[in-house]
Write a protein that holds these residues in place. Structure first.
Motif, PDB file in Angstrom:
ATOM      1  N   GLU A 258      43.169  46.631  48.271  1.00 40.26           N
ATOM      2  CA  GLU A 258      42.019  46.367  48.635  1.00 40.26           C
ATOM      3  C   GLU A 258      41.348  47.370  49.661  1.00 40.26           C
TER       4      GLU A 258
ATOM      5  N   GLN B 236      40.475  47.197  44.285  1.00 46.30           N
ATOM      6  CA  GLN B 236      40.654  45.677  44.135  1.00 46.30           C
ATOM      7  C   GLN B 236      39.372  45.057  44.823  1.00 46.30           C
ATOM      8  N   SER B 237      39.148  45.220  46.043  1.00 51.29           N
ATOM      9  CA  SER B 237      37.769  44.663  46.642  1.00 51.29           C
ATOM     10  C   SER B 237      37.724  45.599  47.648  1.00 51.29           C
TER      11      SER B 237
ATOM     12  N   GLU C 136      35.310  45.882  51.463  1.00 50.56           N
ATOM     13  CA  GLU C 136      34.806  45.281  52.730  1.00 50.56           C
ATOM     14  C   GLU C 136      34.388  46.362  53.577  1.00 50.56           C
TER      15      GLU C 136
ATOM     16  N   SER D 157      34.806  46.928  41.371  1.00 52.75           N
ATOM     17  CA  SER D 157      35.838  46.147  41.915  1.00 52.75           C
ATOM     18  C   SER D 157      36.269  45.056  41.081  1.00 52.75           C
TER      19      SER D 157
ATOM     20  N   GLY E 230      37.582  42.297  42.673  1.00 50.40           N
ATOM     21  CA  GLY E 230      37.393  41.115  43.634  1.00 50.40           C
ATOM     22  C   GLY E 230      35.965  41.195  44.170  1.00 50.40           C
ATOM     23  N   ASN E 231      35.849  40.892  45.526  1.00 48.69           N
ATOM     24  CA  ASN E 231      34.510  40.660  46.251  1.00 48.69           C
ATOM     25  C   ASN E 231      34.286  41.835  46.743  1.00 48.69           C
ATOM     26  N   VAL E 232      32.783  42.094  46.741  1.00 43.79           N
ATOM     27  CA  VAL E 232      32.373  43.251  47.450  1.00 43.79           C
ATOM     28  C   VAL E 232      31.598  42.921  48.685  1.00 43.79           C
TER      29      VAL E 232
ATOM     30  N   SER F 240      31.066  43.969  40.145  1.00 43.90           N
ATOM     31  CA  SER F 240      32.438  43.439  40.604  1.00 43.90           C
ATOM     32  C   SER F 240      32.427  42.071  39.759  1.00 43.90           C
TER      33      SER F 240
END
Length: 382
Positions: free
Chosen positions: A195, A211-212, A214, A227, A229-231, A245
């Motif tokens: 991440e 992977q993600s 933030e 990604s 996962g989440n962004v 994503s």
């Protein structure tokens, strides 16, 4: 931002501290730099303490204001400048010149093609492996100032613990760029298996494949994000590229995306702006500032956004307890939809078959007749 406390977990993240700049040909960090094993870095690196893992390939210059540690089998494609002490493991290759202001601790079979200059002591031996040093360094760094034993450990790792204390009171761990092992970084793409956590006011050139993601506030990213996962893009940020994503994408206040968005679901602040197409099968939600009326937003098949504002107080409520109907406001959506969707399903306007409509008319007629019959019976009885 994520709360990451365990040293072993930290090494799995791509951590970018505040005010970091990843430009076309170099990485500039206000704090330390840690590069995991077997990574490929097509940049120059500039930081306070620079720690390079095993089997790492760095193509650009390395400038370390304090110490530099380079583990075995690593290759530096250009010059290396160290402000204090340098530690080189076995079979390290430096294509440029090595300049060390302090002591040089070097292992066997080290090749320095451009020559070297060390103003302090030169010792030929096998330095402590960087990975062992790295775990100790991070573990004690995260616990700095919590006890006398920790302070003693820090003094053993560094010449002067006071010199490593940040002037603004922050721990050194808050200003460390960590590149996980097997990462590949180039001006075209930044690829990391874990991440990504990016701090405030950072400037990055290159597409992110992680992977993600933030990010903090004030990010400038000249590239796209891909990604699994989440962004999450922090407020007042600018992305010159697309966001893709398989999870959720969240765009903060006053941020702008000069590209499209493709995700399972999207959350946009009302002051955010997206110039491209948004594709979100699970829907798009809009957020407002705290303290204002809550907003419920749904996107129908025509690409229109229906916003329902809840009334703070009920006005003229009848005695029977009937609630006042809320107002519906229809606004244009940023979402571009296929023209075929105009003939598709729209919530609340389902198409009914002829059979269903016939049954409905029969029920209405039967009800009217039953009501009329009851009224006539009542008149005869009276």
């Amino acid at each position: 931002m994520k709360n990451i406390s365990e040293p072993e977990q930290i090494l799995k993240y791509f951590l970018v501290p505040d005010n970091t700049r990843i430009e076309t040909n170099r990485i500039i960090v206000e704090g330390d730099v840690i590069v995991g094993n077997h990574s490929s870095i097509q940049y120059g690196i500039s930081g306070d303490t620079v720690i390079i893992g095993e089997g790492v390939d760095v193509s650009g210059d390395i400038v370390a204001c304090s110490d530099a540690r380079i583990d075995m089998w690593s290759k530096m494609g250009s010059r290396v400048e160290v402000g204090r002490n340098a530690y080189l493991g076995e079979f390290v290759t430096i294509d440029g010149k090595l300049t060390v202001e302090g002591d040089l601790d070097v292992g066997k079979e080290v090749k320095i093609k451009g020559g070297f200059e060390a103003k302090g002591w030169i010792v030929v031996r096998n330095p402590v492996p960087v990975i062992m040093f790295l775990l100790l360094y991070i573990r004690e760094m995260m616990r700095l100032g919590r006890g006398e034993e920790v302070e003693k450990a820090i003094e053993e790792l560094f010449d002067d613990s006071e010199e490593n204390q940040e002037p603004d009171g922050k721990e050194p761990g808050e200003k460390v760029l960590i590149i996980p092992e097997d990462a590949k970084m180039s001006p075209e793409a930044i690829e990391a298996g874990g991440e990504a956590v990016i701090g405030n006011n950072c400037y990055l050139i290159g597409t992110l494949r992680v992977q993600s993601v933030e990010t903090g506030k004030g990010l400038t990213l000249k590239g796209s994000v891909f990604s699994e996962g989440n962004v999450t893009i922090g407020e007042s940020s600018t992305v010159y590229g697309n966001l893709v994503s398989k999870g959720q994408i969240h765009i903060g206040r006053n941020s702008r995306v000069f590209g499209g968005i493709k995700a399972d679901s999207v959350i946009l602040h009302e002051n955010a702006r997206v110039d491209g197409t948004i594709k979100a099968p699970s829907g798009v939600s809009f957020l407002r500032e705290a303290g204002e009326k809550p907003v419920l937003a749904e996107v129908n098949a025509l690409g229109k956004v229906i916003i329902v504002e809840a009334e703070k107080q009920l006005v003229n409520v009848p005695e029977e307890g009937l609630m006042k109907a809320v107002d519906l406001v229809e606004i244009d959506s940023l979402i571009k939809v296929n023209p075929k969707a105009k003939n598709g399903f729209v919530p609340g306007m389902e198409r009914k078959s002829a059979r269903t409509r016939a049954f409905a008319r029969t029920r209405r007629l039967a009800g009217s007749r039953s009501l009329k019959k009851r009224q006539e019976t009542g008149e005869h009885q009276s």
